[in-house]
Design an enzyme around this catalytic site. Structure first.
Site, PDB file in Angstrom:
ATOM      1  N   HIS A  17      31.070  36.250  38.666  1.00  0.00           N
ATOM      2  CA  HIS A  17      31.356  35.463  40.530  1.00  0.00           C
ATOM      3  C   HIS A  17      32.383  37.112  40.538  1.00  0.00           C
ATOM      4  O   HIS A  17      32.568  37.635  42.116  1.00  0.00           O
ATOM      5  CB  HIS A  17      32.240  34.997  40.353  1.00  0.00           C
ATOM      6  CG  HIS A  17      33.444  34.417  41.445  1.00  0.00           C
ATOM      7  ND1 HIS A  17      32.606  33.475  42.425  1.00  0.00           N
ATOM      8  CD2 HIS A  17      34.138  34.334  41.509  1.00  0.00           C
ATOM      9  CE1 HIS A  17      33.056  33.092  43.405  1.00  0.00           C
ATOM     10  NE2 HIS A  17      34.380  33.741  43.322  1.00  0.00           N
ATOM     11  N   GLU A  18      33.121  37.422  39.754  1.00  0.00           N
ATOM     12  CA  GLU A  18      33.890  38.835  40.178  1.00  0.00           C
ATOM     13  C   GLU A  18      32.838  39.838  40.614  1.00  0.00           C
ATOM     14  O   GLU A  18      33.419  40.971  41.849  1.00  0.00           O
ATOM     15  CB  GLU A  18      34.749  39.101  39.353  1.00  0.00           C
ATOM     16  CG  GLU A  18      35.689  37.948  39.085  1.00  0.00           C
ATOM     17  CD  GLU A  18      36.424  37.495  40.650  1.00  0.00           C
ATOM     18  OE1 GLU A  18      36.698  38.210  41.205  1.00  0.00           O
ATOM     19  OE2 GLU A  18      37.056  35.879  40.291  1.00  0.00           O
ATOM     20  N   HIS A  21      32.195  39.930  44.091  1.00  0.00           N
ATOM     21  CA  HIS A  21      32.965  40.288  45.263  1.00  0.00           C
ATOM     22  C   HIS A  21      33.089  42.186  44.807  1.00  0.00           C
ATOM     23  O   HIS A  21      33.593  42.391  45.465  1.00  0.00           O
ATOM     24  CB  HIS A  21      33.917  39.938  44.944  1.00  0.00           C
ATOM     25  CG  HIS A  21      34.696  38.262  45.191  1.00  0.00           C
ATOM     26  ND1 HIS A  21      33.888  37.644  46.554  1.00  0.00           N
ATOM     27  CD2 HIS A  21      34.940  37.693  43.988  1.00  0.00           C
ATOM     28  CE1 HIS A  21      34.144  36.445  45.964  1.00  0.00           C
ATOM     29  NE2 HIS A  21      34.579  36.078  45.191  1.00  0.00           N
TER      30      HIS A  21
END
Length: 372
Positions: A17-18, A21
């Site tokens: 998820h990170e 980003h």
């Protein structure tokens, strides 16, 4: 050991998820100052290519800290000194892209997981689709199937026009339709009969029930279909969209009087369940263990996808929404409005987190009592 395994697999989902980003920020020209797996005090860190890579104490969550994320007021007031490689130094559409990339990574992981499962296939155990009424063994239970005219010995061959070749498929389809009318097609003595059954809703799990049981004598190993590359890829997307639909549908059951502390799992319970899934799955075989873990991780990943896209401040969805509105209509959210909404968002998240922790405490208390 179960908890450690769960933390590792949950950490993988947080990392992805990170990483979404991070990659989007890099592509958009935004400097990433820190990337952490875990929250709270930093345990280990190393600076590499301008980013401080960290492992933090609390194993639940993570963050991707970008340059200038706190410069919202300066940006709103038209400060021209904001660096071009900071978060508010790029166009609004790039900020929307950065916000959406984290949930997108979770979506793509789910597609990959179901793609691998479809490509490799797996063995599972299930009873056949011949049912018996639960009231025969448990007279005190309610049986919606019995009220509709279904009898023991019937073969449930379709539910809502979907084929049900075994009891696993029957359970899955009924569980997804709590407190709803469903069309059940059965075979009885060579004759095909159709029944409209209104399912009961299990207030603890949010699942639908009709009061039927499997024929335990018919349990046998069954082989899931193995697909070639492109059909498997289609299955990856198909199963992911199905999981999104079922997850959103599951959220709606919370408004039907479902026991929230039982239905909402917090980080501790999710970690334990993930570790237990891995342990029990791999005890049945390597391929079965991989499938069990991938299925459960896909479920969690889609939950992260949906949750993070909610238009609530401190979640990615709010950033995506406000950035898209600014990019399309040129409307900026004022600092005052943002702060008001953000406090409300934090309060809502705090309430949900408290309910989740309360549910975890209740879950582990019952688990300990059961072992005494």
């Amino acid at each position: 050991m179960t908890i450690i395994i769960g933390i590792i697999f949950l950490g993988i989902l947080v990392f992805l998820h990170e990483l979404g980003h991070f990659l989007a920020a890099k592509l958009s020209g935004v400097k990433v100052e820190a990337f952490s797996i875990g929250m709270g005090p930093v345990l280990l860190h190393k600076e590499w290519k301008g980013t401080d890579w960290r492992i933090s104490l609390l194993p639940f969550g993570g963050y991707c800290a970008m340059k200038g994320e706190q410069d919202f007021e300066e940006y709103y007031n038209g400060n021209s000194q904001i660096d071009h490689n900071s978060f508010y130094g790029v166009k609004a559409i790039f900020r929307a892209f950065i916000g959406f990339a984290g949930p997108l990574a979770n979506f793509l992981f789910s597609v990959l997981a179901f793609f691998i499962i479809a490509l490799t296939g797996y063995t599972y155990y299930s009873a056949g689709n011949t049912i018996r009424l639960a009231t025969e063994q448990y007279p005190e239970l309610h049986s919606a199937a019995k009220e509709a005219g279904i009898t023991s010995g019937d073969r449930i061959i379709r539910i809502n026009e979907k084929e049900t070749e075994d009891f696993s498929a029957i359970y899955t389809e009924i569980a997804a339709h709590g407190d709803e009318d469903i069309l059940i097609e059965v075979e009885r003595n060579g004759e095909i009969l159709n029944f409209i059954v209104h399912t009961d809703l299990d207030k603890n799990t949010g699942e639908g029930k009709i009061g039927v049981m499997s024929d335990e004598t018919s349990v046998e190993p069954r082989q899931a279909v193995r697909y070639s590359f492109f059909p498997a890829l289609y299955q990856g997307f198909s199963q992911t969209f199905k999981l999104i639909y079922l997850s959103i549908k599951g959220i709606t059951t919370l408004f039907k009087g479902v026991n929230i502390t039982e239905s909402i799992a917090g980080p501790a319970r999710i970690t334990n369940m993930l570790g237990e899934t891995a342990r029990s799955g791999f005890s049945a075989g390597f391929r079965e263990g991989c499938v069990s873990v991938l299925q459960f991780m896909a479920l969690i990943s889609i939950s992260l996808f949906i949750m993070n896209l909610l238009p609530i401040p401190i979640l990615d969805g709010f950033l995506v929404l406000t950035s898209v509105v600014e990019a399309v209509f040129g409307i900026k959210v004022s600092p005052k409005a943002k702060n008001i909404v953000q406090y409300a968002g934090i309060a809502l998240i705090a309430i949900l987190f408290t309910l989740a922790i309360s549910g975890d405490f209740h879950y582990f208390s019952e688990l300990l009592n059961a072992k005494k």
